[in-house]
Design a protein around this motif. Structure first.
Motif, PDB file in Angstrom:
ATOM      1  N   SER A 170     -20.750 -56.266  53.586  1.00 55.79           N
ATOM      2  CA  SER A 170     -19.722 -55.240  53.450  1.00 55.79           C
ATOM      3  C   SER A 170     -20.299 -53.846  53.663  1.00 55.79           C
ATOM      4  CB  SER A 170     -19.099 -55.333  52.055  1.00 55.79           C
ATOM      5  OG  SER A 170     -18.246 -54.246  51.816  1.00 55.79           O
ATOM      6  N   LEU A 171     -19.581 -53.060  54.447  1.00 50.98           N
ATOM      7  CA  LEU A 171     -19.943 -51.660  54.605  1.00 50.98           C
ATOM      8  C   LEU A 171     -19.459 -50.840  53.417  1.00 50.98           C
ATOM      9  CD1 LEU A 171     -19.165 -50.894  58.359  1.00 50.98           C
ATOM     10  CD2 LEU A 171     -21.417 -51.026  57.300  1.00 50.98           C
ATOM     11  N   LYS A 172     -20.201 -49.798  53.101  1.00 51.21           N
ATOM     12  CA  LYS A 172     -19.759 -48.805  52.127  1.00 51.21           C
ATOM     13  C   LYS A 172     -19.237 -47.588  52.866  1.00 51.21           C
ATOM     14  CE  LYS A 172     -23.758 -48.458  50.096  1.00 51.21           C
ATOM     15  NZ  LYS A 172     -24.820 -48.038  49.150  1.00 51.21           N
ATOM     16  N   SER A 173     -18.399 -46.824  52.189  1.00 47.23           N
ATOM     17  CA  SER A 173     -17.945 -45.554  52.763  1.00 47.23           C
ATOM     18  C   SER A 173     -19.031 -44.509  52.565  1.00 47.23           C
ATOM     19  CB  SER A 173     -16.664 -45.080  52.078  1.00 47.23           C
ATOM     20  OG  SER A 173     -15.607 -45.955  52.336  1.00 47.23           O
ATOM     21  N   PRO A 174     -19.300 -43.677  53.586  1.00 50.19           N
ATOM     22  CA  PRO A 174     -20.221 -42.549  53.384  1.00 50.19           C
ATOM     23  C   PRO A 174     -19.726 -41.629  52.282  1.00 50.19           C
ATOM     24  CG  PRO A 174     -19.848 -42.922  55.708  1.00 50.19           C
ATOM     25  CD  PRO A 174     -18.869 -43.798  54.975  1.00 50.19           C
ATOM     26  N   LYS A 175     -20.648 -40.918  51.658  1.00 46.09           N
ATOM     27  CA  LYS A 175     -20.275 -40.037  50.550  1.00 46.09           C
ATOM     28  C   LYS A 175     -21.082 -38.758  50.610  1.00 46.09           C
ATOM     29  CE  LYS A 175     -23.569 -41.867  47.155  1.00 46.09           C
ATOM     30  NZ  LYS A 175     -23.731 -42.555  45.855  1.00 46.09           N
ATOM     31  N   THR A 176     -20.658 -37.792  49.803  1.00 43.95           N
ATOM     32  CA  THR A 176     -21.416 -36.552  49.659  1.00 43.95           C
ATOM     33  C   THR A 176     -21.396 -36.120  48.204  1.00 43.95           C
ATOM     34  OG1 THR A 176     -21.614 -34.251  50.393  1.00 43.95           O
ATOM     35  CG2 THR A 176     -19.409 -35.108  50.179  1.00 43.95           C
ATOM     36  N   ASN A 177     -22.506 -35.557  47.767  1.00 44.35           N
ATOM     37  CA  ASN A 177     -22.593 -34.937  46.450  1.00 44.35           C
ATOM     38  C   ASN A 177     -22.512 -33.432  46.627  1.00 44.35           C
ATOM     39  OD1 ASN A 177     -22.980 -37.415  45.076  1.00 44.35           O
ATOM     40  ND2 ASN A 177     -25.146 -37.387  45.618  1.00 44.35           N
ATOM     41  N   GLU A 178     -21.689 -32.783  45.822  1.00 41.56           N
ATOM     42  CA  GLU A 178     -21.424 -31.353  45.971  1.00 41.56           C
ATOM     43  C   GLU A 178     -21.739 -30.617  44.667  1.00 41.56           C
ATOM     44  OE1 GLU A 178     -17.592 -29.404  47.722  1.00 41.56           O
ATOM     45  OE2 GLU A 178     -17.348 -29.528  45.542  1.00 41.56           O
ATOM     46  N   TYR A 179     -22.380 -29.448  44.813  1.00 41.39           N
ATOM     47  CA  TYR A 179     -22.698 -28.584  43.690  1.00 41.39           C
ATOM     48  C   TYR A 179     -22.199 -27.177  44.038  1.00 41.39           C
ATOM     49  CZ  TYR A 179     -26.054 -32.433  43.366  1.00 41.39           C
ATOM     50  OH  TYR A 179     -26.643 -33.676  43.346  1.00 41.39           O
ATOM     51  N   VAL A 180     -21.464 -26.550  43.114  1.00 35.83           N
ATOM     52  CA  VAL A 180     -20.856 -25.252  43.406  1.00 35.83           C
ATOM     53  C   VAL A 180     -21.050 -24.319  42.221  1.00 35.83           C
ATOM     54  CG1 VAL A 180     -18.754 -24.014  44.069  1.00 35.83           C
ATOM     55  CG2 VAL A 180     -19.088 -26.383  44.822  1.00 35.83           C
ATOM     56  N   LEU A 181     -21.439 -23.081  42.510  1.00 35.08           N
ATOM     57  CA  LEU A 181     -21.415 -21.985  41.551  1.00 35.08           C
ATOM     58  C   LEU A 181     -20.495 -20.920  42.118  1.00 35.08           C
ATOM     59  CD1 LEU A 181     -25.204 -21.625  40.605  1.00 35.08           C
ATOM     60  CD2 LEU A 181     -23.381 -22.664  39.225  1.00 35.08           C
ATOM     61  N   GLY A 182     -19.567 -20.398  41.285  1.00 36.53           N
ATOM     62  CA  GLY A 182     -18.587 -19.466  41.813  1.00 36.53           C
ATOM     63  C   GLY A 182     -18.318 -18.296  40.902  1.00 36.53           C
ATOM     64  N   ILE A 183     -17.823 -17.237  41.505  1.00 39.40           N
ATOM     65  CA  ILE A 183     -17.368 -16.055  40.786  1.00 39.40           C
ATOM     66  C   ILE A 183     -16.082 -15.600  41.458  1.00 39.40           C
ATOM     67  CG2 ILE A 183     -18.819 -14.539  42.202  1.00 39.40           C
ATOM     68  CD1 ILE A 183     -19.026 -12.665  39.804  1.00 39.40           C
ATOM     69  N   GLY A 184     -15.118 -15.180  40.661  1.00 41.74           N
ATOM     70  CA  GLY A 184     -13.859 -14.735  41.236  1.00 41.74           C
ATOM     71  C   GLY A 184     -13.053 -13.959  40.227  1.00 41.74           C
ATOM     72  N   GLY A 185     -11.925 -13.451  40.680  1.00 42.31           N
ATOM     73  CA  GLY A 185     -11.075 -12.703  39.780  1.00 42.31           C
ATOM     74  C   GLY A 185     -10.145 -11.777  40.522  1.00 42.31           C
ATOM     75  N   THR A 186      -9.652 -10.787  39.825  1.00 45.14           N
ATOM     76  CA  THR A 186      -8.722  -9.825  40.397  1.00 45.14           C
ATOM     77  C   THR A 186      -9.161  -8.415  40.051  1.00 45.14           C
ATOM     78  OG1 THR A 186      -7.289  -9.868  38.448  1.00 45.14           O
ATOM     79  CG2 THR A 186      -6.799 -11.436  40.207  1.00 45.14           C
ATOM     80  N   LEU A 187      -8.778  -7.491  40.913  1.00 43.76           N
ATOM     81  CA  LEU A 187      -8.947  -6.059  40.660  1.00 43.76           C
ATOM     82  C   LEU A 187      -7.561  -5.446  40.731  1.00 43.76           C
ATOM     83  CD1 LEU A 187     -12.116  -5.300  42.839  1.00 43.76           C
ATOM     84  CD2 LEU A 187     -12.015  -5.634  40.363  1.00 43.76           C
ATOM     85  N   GLY A 188      -7.121  -4.907  39.616  1.00 44.63           N
ATOM     86  CA  GLY A 188      -5.750  -4.424  39.560  1.00 44.63           C
ATOM     87  C   GLY A 188      -4.797  -5.594  39.621  1.00 44.63           C
ATOM     88  N   THR A 189      -3.653  -5.370  40.218  1.00 47.31           N
ATOM     89  CA  THR A 189      -2.654  -6.436  40.330  1.00 47.31           C
ATOM     90  C   THR A 189      -2.517  -6.969  41.745  1.00 47.31           C
ATOM     91  OG1 THR A 189      -0.916  -4.786  40.693  1.00 47.31           O
ATOM     92  CG2 THR A 189      -1.302  -5.509  38.425  1.00 47.31           C
ATOM     93  N   ASN A 190      -3.243  -6.377  42.708  1.00 52.40           N
ATOM     94  CA  ASN A 190      -2.999  -6.710  44.105  1.00 52.40           C
ATOM     95  C   ASN A 190      -4.206  -7.280  44.836  1.00 52.40           C
ATOM     96  OD1 ASN A 190      -0.317  -5.651  44.050  1.00 52.40           O
ATOM     97  ND2 ASN A 190      -1.214  -3.608  44.076  1.00 52.40           N
ATOM     98  N   PHE A 191      -5.398  -7.163  44.264  1.00 49.95           N
ATOM     99  CA  PHE A 191      -6.601  -7.584  44.966  1.00 49.95           C
ATOM    100  C   PHE A 191      -7.190  -8.805  44.264  1.00 49.95           C
ATOM    101  CE2 PHE A 191     -11.150  -7.513  45.947  1.00 49.95           C
ATOM    102  CZ  PHE A 191     -11.126  -7.331  47.322  1.00 49.95           C
ATOM    103  N   VAL A 192      -7.420  -9.873  45.029  1.00 45.55           N
ATOM    104  CA  VAL A 192      -7.986 -11.102  44.485  1.00 45.55           C
ATOM    105  C   VAL A 192      -9.199 -11.489  45.329  1.00 45.55           C
ATOM    106  CG1 VAL A 192      -6.438 -12.556  45.858  1.00 45.55           C
ATOM    107  CG2 VAL A 192      -7.466 -13.472  43.793  1.00 45.55           C
ATOM    108  N   TYR A 193     -10.207 -12.045  44.700  1.00 43.44           N
ATOM    109  CA  TYR A 193     -11.430 -12.392  45.414  1.00 43.44           C
ATOM    110  C   TYR A 193     -12.052 -13.643  44.805  1.00 43.44           C
ATOM    111  CZ  TYR A 193     -13.974 -10.520  41.391  1.00 43.44           C
ATOM    112  OH  TYR A 193     -14.455 -10.308  40.120  1.00 43.44           O
ATOM    113  N   ARG A 194     -12.890 -14.314  45.578  1.00 45.23           N
ATOM    114  CA  ARG A 194     -13.727 -15.386  45.056  1.00 45.23           C
ATOM    115  C   ARG A 194     -14.923 -15.577  45.970  1.00 45.23           C
ATOM    116  NH1 ARG A 194     -11.130 -20.658  43.798  1.00 45.23           N
ATOM    117  NH2 ARG A 194     -13.300 -21.327  43.483  1.00 45.23           N
ATOM    118  N   ILE A 195     -16.053 -15.937  45.371  1.00 46.53           N
ATOM    119  CA  ILE A 195     -17.289 -16.202  46.095  1.00 46.53           C
ATOM    120  C   ILE A 195     -17.852 -17.509  45.542  1.00 46.53           C
ATOM    121  CG2 ILE A 195     -19.584 -15.362  46.686  1.00 46.53           C
ATOM    122  CD1 ILE A 195     -18.557 -12.524  46.009  1.00 46.53           C
ATOM    123  N   ASP A 196     -18.090 -18.478  46.416  1.00 44.21           N
ATOM    124  CA  ASP A 196     -18.605 -19.776  45.995  1.00 44.21           C
ATOM    125  C   ASP A 196     -19.875 -20.113  46.756  1.00 44.21           C
ATOM    126  OD1 ASP A 196     -16.448 -20.863  44.181  1.00 44.21           O
ATOM    127  OD2 ASP A 196     -15.249 -20.451  45.967  1.00 44.21           O
TER     128      ASP A 196
END
Length: 995
Positions: free
Chosen positions: A672-698
């Motif tokens: 039997s074949l297995k499906s390929p896989k990936t392991n993922e690691y993420v660190l992120g920062i995000g938020g809003t400035l005022g009421t109109n500006f939104v950002y994120r960095i991952d």
């Protein structure tokens, strides 16, 4: 019924379409949050009311003891959310809900001794603010931008997405191979079963409401991918009537020439689109209908010597109907059906040049459709359910030769004309089982349970079952006779073509020994995902998915019967507790879909042609005299078949081929074949400035595992088979999973959104590095097995598959989009739109062949390679140009009562930049002990010797004098086609009405 009449009827009488529908799977979003008073204390008992033009009726929720609430299963759209509690001022929020996303909505209420006041706050909808990284582009925005309005054009604006020359139009998301994503429209998977690219011919652009691209931190609700998830949603009508008519005018001649010129047709080709939606019963029954029509008529041109022009036509018709019904409050049925018919007149297999259209072209059809059923219900204040059925069908009809016979069913190619086609059609439309079907089907059951505790916060638990299946019925007849002739050259008398046959000519035989039984790639999945909010500052995502493969190939053999778990974990820290600054970390395992091209048709003879090469011609040359008379193609084929003892279909020649291969004989899936896989690691920062500006960095790190590979070594053994009366011995290849191939991705995904007044801006910047020794896909076939585990004695991975930046590595990718609504009074609006892109080049190296057989003591292989791939440079020694492109649009609109009239000219590549995206990579190398007569190159020992390079362009004599082993081709590193450059400056215009 006449097709054009049916197209008009759908727009005028949508109820007729609705009677054919049941319901449709609709990707939904969730609103969740906490209500507190101004001092931060939780407020239980607050009534939360949700209204939207996208929602039939209203939805309500009541905050629990922690002040938490959740409103799941909301169709994407703009919402007005009202918070009401006796003794407090009411509050109102405007928010946009996108498919597949949970939208955080925290609110504070003030104690009021007077009448309640309303507070309205707008939020940006482009960038997600949860651990799941997602970017959404609505049609409202893309209608104002110079983009094609397709799903993939919206995906291309997201961070973490790239395209490469091997991707065939499908995106690579966070470093994954381009075929291993999930693309859905209204919950229906629209991917091709073989290549994995989205079937965008099923989409009516004006019908699309929004497209969401998920690139990391993806919830356990989603599976069968190692890349990303793309959800597109079409419109569904509403309580008021709305619609559109649009014409997009395009002309090949409205573009500049590339440095290498190409022939443009000076003809305006319009594409017509129309939509109509509205109520049948307000808040109870809505309809939506859409249509698209394009008829492209043009002249095809054959190559020299005939230079014949002949008429061609590509007709593309699309229809969509949708019905949304809420028979009782909080229980909704949605149904959708999309129909597409494409017909190509005088079609031919376009990967080869054409010499004569008389016998080589044919008319073919490509019918396809989407159907789905969705039920969405609220069973209590804390329990919600969703059930969905979806299906996609696609068929190749009438593709290939109309002759299932020996002479007329054989196609002929001409070697010295670039394997140009001169006689007969490739493939077969009248052979047994010739219509190919590529379908999929999905059944999804999902529940949502909202649980609140005093000490451990609130839990929004989603759980469910998914049964997904792709099937393919294909008998890949290569011609009407299963034969083809490669002629050395061709004679032309001004009217007819005559093949030249000599010792360099041969016949090839491609029989199918057993018809397809239909492959079936099933995946059964169970999932649970807990979005856990501990308090105002800390929240978590805890998910687990289990996928069970049950794959059977076209012969009915089980090729995959494995299972895998996919944990999804994430933690979020809202630093100030108000959404202004958020830190996150996540870990996930993604398990890909078992692939049809590997597990379904990669190791079976059912429906797949065997290969018998080469039946060389060894008699007196035919048609070599320059003046004639010459034998016709039919006479040449009859003489050759008579010589080889072939008198009818299904017969082997009276001689042996130089090479033979039968799928399922020398390449098998034993376990039997297995499906390929990936392991993922993420660190992120995000938020809003005022009421109109939104950002994120991952910051994203992915490590890919369990690749498909063909293993051939002394442990796999050999197999003997009698083919065509000849006993042949092969080294047995086992298709297995392997970690010898390597692929790793590191990326920084940055996105911003700013919307204020009439200005709408969004930007993304991706820095990434894709490194490894295995690409694993081709533009035509999609997934392919690795050869890194075959004949290990005959290769060294340092030069056979060196580690380095892979072809899809694009170090920097920038997207800046913006539009501004400049209003001239109440009736007129001018909206300029901008898309600015910057894409750094992709790597390539000098790759050729090296002789290996003289330098290896053969351990007993039956068919060990004489030569092997050799990287003369690092695989990333060179890079193509950085591509800069500026696209502009100008939308001019006028409101005449309820009707908006618009005209929108667009210009792509305003500055006509001509960066090079693709180059020639041909390399010459010596593979014999004596210098090659034409290149002067000589072989070397790849295991012990560093090869000597001959300067590019040097003569054969100079190379021989230097004792050189390899030389870059004359065009190495240079573009050789107009398509190797970025698209030149191009104009087109779209116009129409909306109401």
């Amino acid at each position: 019924m006449n097709i054009r009449r049916r197209w008009i009827l759908l727009l005028l009488v949508p109820l007729l379409v609705a009677t054919q529908l049941v319901a449709q799977g609709l990707p939904t979003g969730t609103l969740a949050g906490r209500v507190t008073e101004t001092e931060g204390l939780a407020l239980p008992g607050v009534t939360v009311t949700v209204k939207s033009p996208a929602l039939q009726g209203t939805r309500t929720a009541v905050t629990n003891v922690n002040g938490d609430f959740v409103v799941p299963n909301l169709p994407p759209g703009d919402y007005v959310v009202t918070f009401l509690m006796s003794g407090f001022q009411s509050a109102t929020r405007n928010v946009r809900v996108s498919a597949g996303q949970q939208i955080p909505l925290n609110t504070k209420l003030s104690i009021s001794a007077v009448a309640a006041e309303t507070m309205v706050v707008a939020q940006s909808e482009t960038v997600s603010q949860t651990s799941q990284a997602a970017t959404t582009y609505s049609t409202e925005l893309t209608n104002k931008l110079p983009v094609p309005r397709t799903i993939t054009s919206a995906v291309a604006l997201a961070p973490g997405v790239s395209y490469s020359t091997v991707a065939a139009g499908a995106p690579s998301i966070s470093g994954a191979q381009s075929f291993d994503n999930v693309f859905t429209v209204n919950g229906v998977n629209i991917q091709d079963n073989i290549r994995g690219q989205p079937s965008e011919f099923l989409i009516i652009e004006d019908a699309v409401q929004e497209t969401t691209t998920m690139t990391s931190g993806v919830s356990a609700e989603y599976g069968r991918f190692t890349g990303g998830v793309i959800n597109a949603v079409t419109k569904q009508g509403g309580n008021s009537f709305s619609g559109s008519l649009r014409a997009t005018l395009n002309n090949d001649n409205w573009q500049k020439q590339s440095p290498i010129e190409r022939v443009y047709r000076d003809k305006v080709v319009p594409t017509y689109e129309a939509t109509l939606g509205g109520p049948i019963l307000k808040d109870r029954v809505w309809f939506f209908a859409a249509g698209r029509y394009n008829d492209n008529k043009y002249n095809g041109v054959t190559v020299a010597p005939t230079n014949i022009s002949f008429p061609r036509e590509d007709l593309d018709q699309r229809l969509e109907g949708k019905l949304t019904i809420t028979p009782v409050q909080n229980h909704t049925l949605t149904g959708s059906y999309t129909w597409n018919e494409r017909e190509a007149t005088n079609y031919y297999f376009t990967s080869l040049p054409l010499l004569d259209p008389t016998t080589t072209t044919y008319d073919r059809q490509l019918p396809s459709n989407l159907l789905s059923i969705n039920y969405n219900g609220v069973l209590g204040s804390n329990f919600f359910v969703e059930a969905q059925y979806s299906a996609k069908k696609f068929t190749f009809e009438n593709s290939g030769s109309r002759f299932n016979e020996l002479i007329k069913g054989t196609f002929v190619l001409v070697a010295d004309a670039g394997a140009a086609q001169m006689y007969g059609a490739i493939f077969c439309a009248v052979c047994p089982g010739s219509s190919e079907k590529r379908d999929n089907e999905d059944i999804l059951l999902k529940g949502t349970w909202f649980l609140s505790t005093k000490g451990l916060g609130s839990h929004n638990v989603v759980f469910g079952f998914d049964d997904f299946s792709t099937t393919r019925y294909s008998n890949n007849w290569q011609s009407g006779s299963s034969w083809n002739l490669l002629a050395t050259s061709v004679q032309y008398d001004g009217t007819n073509l005559y093949p030249v046959v000599d010792e360099n000519s041969y016949l090839a035989y491609w029989p199918i020994f057993a018809l397809s039984n239909t492959s079936d790639m099933k995946t059964y999945s169970l999932f649970v995902n807990d979005t856990w909010r501990l308090n105002d500052r800390f929240s978590f995502n805890v998910g687990l998915r289990w996928d069970k493969n049950d794959a059977k190939d076209a012969g009915g053999k089980t090729t995959a019967n494995d299972s895998a778990f996919s944990p999804r974990l994430a933690a979020n820290w809202d630093v100030m507790g108000n959404g202004k600054l958020r830190l996150s970390a996540s870990y996930a395992t993604y398990v890909g879909q078992i692939q049809e091209g590997i597990a379904g048709s990669g190791a079976t003879s059912n429906g797949a042609p065997a290969t018998f090469l080469y039946y060389w011609y060894d008699q007196d040359p035919i048609n070599v005299n320059s003046t004639g008379p010459w034998l016709t193609t039919e006479q040449v084929l009859a003489r050759m078949f008579q010589l080889y003892g072939v008198t009818g279909l299904g017969q082997f020649p009276n001689r042996s081929p130089d090479y033979a291969n039968v799928p399922g004989v020398n390449a098998i899936i034993r376990d039997s074949l297995k499906s390929p896989k990936t392991n993922e690691y993420v660190l992120g920062i995000g938020g809003t400035l005022g009421t109109n500006f939104v950002y994120r960095i991952d910051a994203v790190r992915r490590e890919f595992k369990d690749f498909y590979s063909t293993k051939k070594d002394m442990s796999t053994g050999q197999v003997t088979a009698v083919l065509g009366g000849t006993e042949l011995t092969y080294d047995l290849g086992l298709i297995v999973n392997s970690d010898t191939p390597e692929r790793e991705y590191t990326g920084l995904h940055t996105s911003f959104g700013w919307r204020t007044g009439n200005l709408n801006l969004a930007a993304s910047w991706t820095w990434s590095h894709l490194v490894g020794n295995f690409i694993g896909e081709t533009s035509g076939s999609g997934p392919v097995t690795s050869g890194l585990d075959s004949w290990p004695e005959y290769r060294d991975l340092k030069w056979f598959a060196p580690r380095g930046s892979l072809a899809g590595d694009q170090r920097h990718r920038v997207r800046l989009v913006g539009s501004y609504d400049w209003r001239l009074g109440s009736a007129f609006t001018i909206t300029p739109g901008l898309v600015q892109t910057v894409d750094t080049g992709t790597p390539y190296g000098a790759v050729g062949s090296a002789a290996v057989y003289p330098f290896v003591t053969d351990p007993g292989y039956a068919e060990a390679p004489n030569t092997n791939t050799y990287y003369f440079t690092p695989r990333d020694a060179y890079r193509t140009d950085t591509i800069y492109r500026t696209d502009l649009s100008l939308n001019l609109s006028a409101n005449l009562g309820p009707v908006e009239i618009f005209v929108m000219p667009q210009v792509y590549n305003v500055f006509n930049s001509d960066g090079i995206q693709t180059v020639n990579t041909s390399v010459n190398s010596g593979t014999r002990a004596t210098p090659n007569a034409s290149t002067g190159l000589i072989r070397f020992n790849p295991f012990t010797t560093a090869p000597i390079e001959c300067p590019q362009g040097a003569t054969a004599a100079a190379c021989q004098a230097a004792g050189a082993n390899w030389q870059k081709g004359a065009n190495f590193g240079r573009p050789t086609s107009a398509t190797h450059y970025q698209i030149p400056m191009r104009y087109f215009v779209t116009m129409g009405i909306r109401f």
